[in-house]
Design a protein around this motif. Structure first.
Motif, PDB file in Angstrom:
ATOM      1  N   TYR A   1       0.853  -1.189   0.000  1.00 52.43           N
ATOM      2  CA  TYR A   1       0.000   0.000   0.000  1.00 52.43           C
ATOM      3  C   TYR A   1       0.889   1.240   0.000  1.00 52.43           C
ATOM      4  N   GLN A   2       0.560   2.152  -0.922  1.00 52.25           N
ATOM      5  CA  GLN A   2       1.354   3.368  -1.047  1.00 52.25           C
ATOM      6  C   GLN A   2       0.441   4.577  -1.149  1.00 52.25           C
ATOM      7  N   ALA A   3       0.972   5.705  -0.712  1.00 52.15           N
ATOM      8  CA  ALA A   3       0.249   6.969  -0.809  1.00 52.15           C
ATOM      9  C   ALA A   3       0.921   7.825  -1.864  1.00 52.15           C
ATOM     10  N   THR A   4       0.123   8.547  -2.627  1.00 52.67           N
ATOM     11  CA  THR A   4       0.645   9.425  -3.662  1.00 52.67           C
ATOM     12  C   THR A   4       0.480  10.868  -3.230  1.00 52.67           C
ATOM     13  N   ASP A   5       1.572  11.623  -3.205  1.00 50.93           N
ATOM     14  CA  ASP A   5       1.495  13.017  -2.775  1.00 50.93           C
ATOM     15  C   ASP A   5       1.042  13.899  -3.941  1.00 50.93           C
ATOM     16  N   PRO A   6       0.782  15.202  -3.702  1.00 47.26           N
ATOM     17  CA  PRO A   6       0.297  16.093  -4.761  1.00 47.26           C
ATOM     18  C   PRO A   6       1.240  16.193  -5.961  1.00 47.26           C
ATOM     19  N   ASP A   7       2.526  15.877  -5.769  1.00 47.22           N
ATOM     20  CA  ASP A   7       3.482  15.926  -6.875  1.00 47.22           C
ATOM     21  C   ASP A   7       3.561  14.614  -7.635  1.00 47.22           C
ATOM     22  N   GLY A   8       2.732  13.656  -7.255  1.00 48.30           N
ATOM     23  CA  GLY A   8       2.710  12.376  -7.956  1.00 48.30           C
ATOM     24  C   GLY A   8       3.711  11.357  -7.446  1.00 48.30           C
ATOM     25  N   ARG A   9       4.442  11.684  -6.386  1.00 46.86           N
ATOM     26  CA  ARG A   9       5.412  10.744  -5.829  1.00 46.86           C
ATOM     27  C   ARG A   9       4.725   9.730  -4.936  1.00 46.86           C
ATOM     28  N   ARG A  10       5.148   8.494  -5.010  1.00 50.55           N
ATOM     29  CA  ARG A  10       4.580   7.434  -4.186  1.00 50.55           C
ATOM     30  C   ARG A  10       5.402   7.253  -2.914  1.00 50.55           C
ATOM     31  N   HIS A  11       4.677   7.012  -1.806  1.00 47.34           N
ATOM     32  CA  HIS A  11       5.325   6.781  -0.522  1.00 47.34           C
ATOM     33  C   HIS A  11       4.726   5.519   0.081  1.00 47.34           C
ATOM     34  N   PRO A  12       5.537   4.528   0.396  1.00 41.09           N
ATOM     35  CA  PRO A  12       4.988   3.314   1.001  1.00 41.09           C
ATOM     36  C   PRO A  12       4.441   3.592   2.399  1.00 41.09           C
ATOM     37  N   ILE A  13       3.281   3.028   2.687  1.00 43.50           N
ATOM     38  CA  ILE A  13       2.725   3.076   4.039  1.00 43.50           C
ATOM     39  C   ILE A  13       3.369   1.929   4.818  1.00 43.50           C
ATOM     40  N   THR A  14       3.933   2.255   5.954  1.00 41.48           N
ATOM     41  CA  THR A  14       4.662   1.234   6.712  1.00 41.48           C
ATOM     42  C   THR A  14       3.980   0.954   8.044  1.00 41.48           C
ATOM     43  N   PHE A  15       4.169  -0.257   8.528  1.00 43.41           N
ATOM     44  CA  PHE A  15       3.648  -0.693   9.824  1.00 43.41           C
ATOM     45  C   PHE A  15       4.783  -1.420  10.530  1.00 43.41           C
ATOM     46  N   GLY A  16       5.202  -0.885  11.674  1.00 39.18           N
ATOM     47  CA  GLY A  16       6.349  -1.465  12.361  1.00 39.18           C
ATOM     48  C   GLY A  16       7.625  -1.369  11.561  1.00 39.18           C
ATOM     49  N   GLY A  17       7.718  -0.345  10.725  1.00 38.16           N
ATOM     50  CA  GLY A  17       8.918  -0.134   9.918  1.00 38.16           C
ATOM     51  C   GLY A  17       8.948  -0.918   8.623  1.00 38.16           C
ATOM     52  N   GLN A  18       7.938  -1.742   8.374  1.00 35.01           N
ATOM     53  CA  GLN A  18       7.907  -2.562   7.168  1.00 35.01           C
ATOM     54  C   GLN A  18       6.777  -2.113   6.249  1.00 35.01           C
ATOM     55  N   PRO A  19       6.994  -2.198   4.925  1.00 36.72           N
ATOM     56  CA  PRO A  19       5.926  -1.832   3.991  1.00 36.72           C
ATOM     57  C   PRO A  19       4.656  -2.637   4.271  1.00 36.72           C
ATOM     58  N   LEU A  20       3.520  -1.967   4.208  1.00 34.97           N
ATOM     59  CA  LEU A  20       2.244  -2.605   4.504  1.00 34.97           C
ATOM     60  C   LEU A  20       1.746  -3.359   3.272  1.00 34.97           C
ATOM     61  N   THR A  21       1.494  -4.641   3.432  1.00 33.14           N
ATOM     62  CA  THR A  21       1.023  -5.465   2.315  1.00 33.14           C
ATOM     63  C   THR A  21      -0.437  -5.872   2.467  1.00 33.14           C
ATOM     64  N   ALA A  22      -1.006  -5.767   3.672  1.00 29.15           N
ATOM     65  CA  ALA A  22      -2.400  -6.160   3.869  1.00 29.15           C
ATOM     66  C   ALA A  22      -2.920  -5.556   5.174  1.00 29.15           C
ATOM     67  N   PHE A  23      -4.227  -5.299   5.198  1.00 24.46           N
ATOM     68  CA  PHE A  23      -4.896  -4.884   6.413  1.00 24.46           C
ATOM     69  C   PHE A  23      -5.549  -6.106   7.059  1.00 24.46           C
ATOM     70  N   GLN A  24      -6.071  -5.938   8.233  1.00 24.44           N
ATOM     71  CA  GLN A  24      -6.799  -7.016   8.871  1.00 24.44           C
ATOM     72  C   GLN A  24      -7.979  -7.416   7.982  1.00 24.44           C
ATOM     73  N   PRO A  25      -8.351  -8.695   7.976  1.00 24.51           N
ATOM     74  CA  PRO A  25      -9.442  -9.153   7.114  1.00 24.51           C
ATOM     75  C   PRO A  25     -10.711  -8.323   7.313  1.00 24.51           C
ATOM     76  N   GLY A  26     -11.304  -7.922   6.196  1.00 27.68           N
ATOM     77  CA  GLY A  26     -12.544  -7.156   6.226  1.00 27.68           C
ATOM     78  C   GLY A  26     -12.359  -5.657   6.214  1.00 27.68           C
ATOM     79  N   TRP A  27     -11.136  -5.166   6.457  1.00 27.02           N
ATOM     80  CA  TRP A  27     -10.893  -3.724   6.492  1.00 27.02           C
ATOM     81  C   TRP A  27     -10.258  -3.257   5.187  1.00 27.02           C
ATOM     82  N   VAL A  28     -10.772  -2.149   4.656  1.00 27.25           N
ATOM     83  CA  VAL A  28     -10.243  -1.592   3.406  1.00 27.25           C
ATOM     84  C   VAL A  28     -10.020  -0.097   3.595  1.00 27.25           C
ATOM     85  N   PRO A  29      -8.976   0.468   2.981  1.00 25.25           N
ATOM     86  CA  PRO A  29      -8.764   1.916   3.055  1.00 25.25           C
ATOM     87  C   PRO A  29      -9.737   2.634   2.127  1.00 25.25           C
ATOM     88  N   VAL A  30     -10.302   3.739   2.618  1.00 26.67           N
ATOM     89  CA  VAL A  30     -11.279   4.476   1.813  1.00 26.67           C
ATOM     90  C   VAL A  30     -10.885   5.933   1.606  1.00 26.67           C
TER      91      VAL A  30
END
Length: 319
Positions: free
Chosen positions: A6-35
């Motif tokens: 999961y990555q976030a895109t800033d206003p300049d179009g650059r991607r930034h990885p969302i991290t959890f515990g210092g590691q790139p986030l690959t999944a949320f808890q089952p049933g949860w989705v980012p909106v």
């Protein structure tokens, strides 16, 4: 999601990885989705999540400036992170209080744009975090001639008799009476708090250049908030000073893009009269039947100022 993370895109179009515990986030808890991702409250970003496999629920992740997970509740964040939130929020809410809540006419502050698009429940959490540092004092008494003289040091002088008129219940009309002059003031705006059934009527006393709010909680207890005195006056238990300020700040923080049309007093009277004819048990009728407290509880104004002085300078009007 990009490249399995999961990555976030800033206003300049650059991607930034969302991290959890210092590691790139690959999944949320089952049933949860980012909106949604809100970036208007630096140094933090708010990632809103929603559960899609059952009853509708929402949650928020607070991300740091590098899009790393900082917490999913304000009371679970580190003290230094909460302190950073204080630094970010206090100037915004001070501007909203000055421009919107205290102004002679309703207005939308530029700072409200920073809350645009954020779930109102999470805005309420943020506002509550700041208001808890310095809530308005609550002045509760059966008769105000017992307590108003004790506030003689205040720059504004209330009349106990006129304050009683301000809080006098009525059956069909909302009477906003100035506690300073006894004049019946026109209602500029009428609205309800988002999180409960508290109703508010805003007016302005041009003689003293003071904005006032007549309020009624869900159980019908009336109160008068005088922001310039940082005080809420009431006969009954019900609304707290913190709840009043939270509700008003949330109302104006979320008013971005909403054109507020002032409500004339005759419109308010007509609306309440129609409700009464239809058998509506309005807050005014419930307030008339409610019992008053048989003792007075007053916070010492000097002590209140001493405890909250540093924040009051930010949240109170300047000049």
């Amino acid at each position: 999601m990009h490249d399995g993370t999961y990555q976030a895109t800033d206003p300049d179009g650059r991607r930034h990885p969302i991290t959890f515990g210092g590691q790139p986030l690959t999944a949320f808890q089952p049933g949860w989705v980012p909106v949604g991702l809100q970036t208007g409250l630096p140094p933090f970003h708010l990632l809103e999540l929603r559960r899609d496999d059952g009853p509708m629920r929402d949650a928020v992740w607070y991300l740091d400036q590098d899009f790393g997970f900082a917490g999913n509740a304000l009371d679970r964040m580190q003290p230094w992170q909460v302190a950073r939130l204080h630094e970010a929020l206090i100037p915004l809410l001070a501007e909203i209080r000055q421009t919107s809540l205290l102004a002679s006419t309703p207005a939308i502050a530029d700072a409200a744009q920073r809350f645009s698009g954020i779930n109102p429940r999470f805005v309420a959490d943020l506002v509550r975090l700041i208001v808890a540092l310095a809530p308005p004092q609550i002045v509760r008494a059966a008769r105000f001639d017992q307590v108003v003289p004790a506030m003689a040091k205040a720059a504004l002088r209330l009349s106990p008799q006129m304050l009683e008129q301000s809080l006098a219940p009525g059956r069909v009309d909302v009477r906003v009476v100035s506690p300073f002059t006894g004049t019946k003031l026109p209602v500029q705006e009428a609205f309800a708090f988002a999180e409960d059934r508290t109703r508010a009527w805003r007016c302005h006393d041009p003689v003293h250049d003071v904005t006032l709010y007549l309020l009624a909680s869900a159980d019908g207890a009336p109160a008068l908030y005088v922001p310039a005195m940082d005080a809420v006056f009431t006969h009954q238990h019900g609304l707290s000073g913190a709840r009043v300020l939270e509700g008003l700040l949330c109302h104006y923080a979320l008013a971005d893009g909403i054109l507020v049309r002032p409500t004339r007093l005759d419109e308010t009277e007509s609306s309440d009269a129609e409700a009464a004819e239809a058998g509506d048990d309005s807050w005014l009728a419930r307030a008339a039947a409610a019992e008053t407290i048989d003792h007075a509880t007053v916070l010492d104004d000097a002590d209140h100022a001493s405890r909250n002085g540093w924040l009051r300078r930010l949240l109170r009007p300047t000049g």
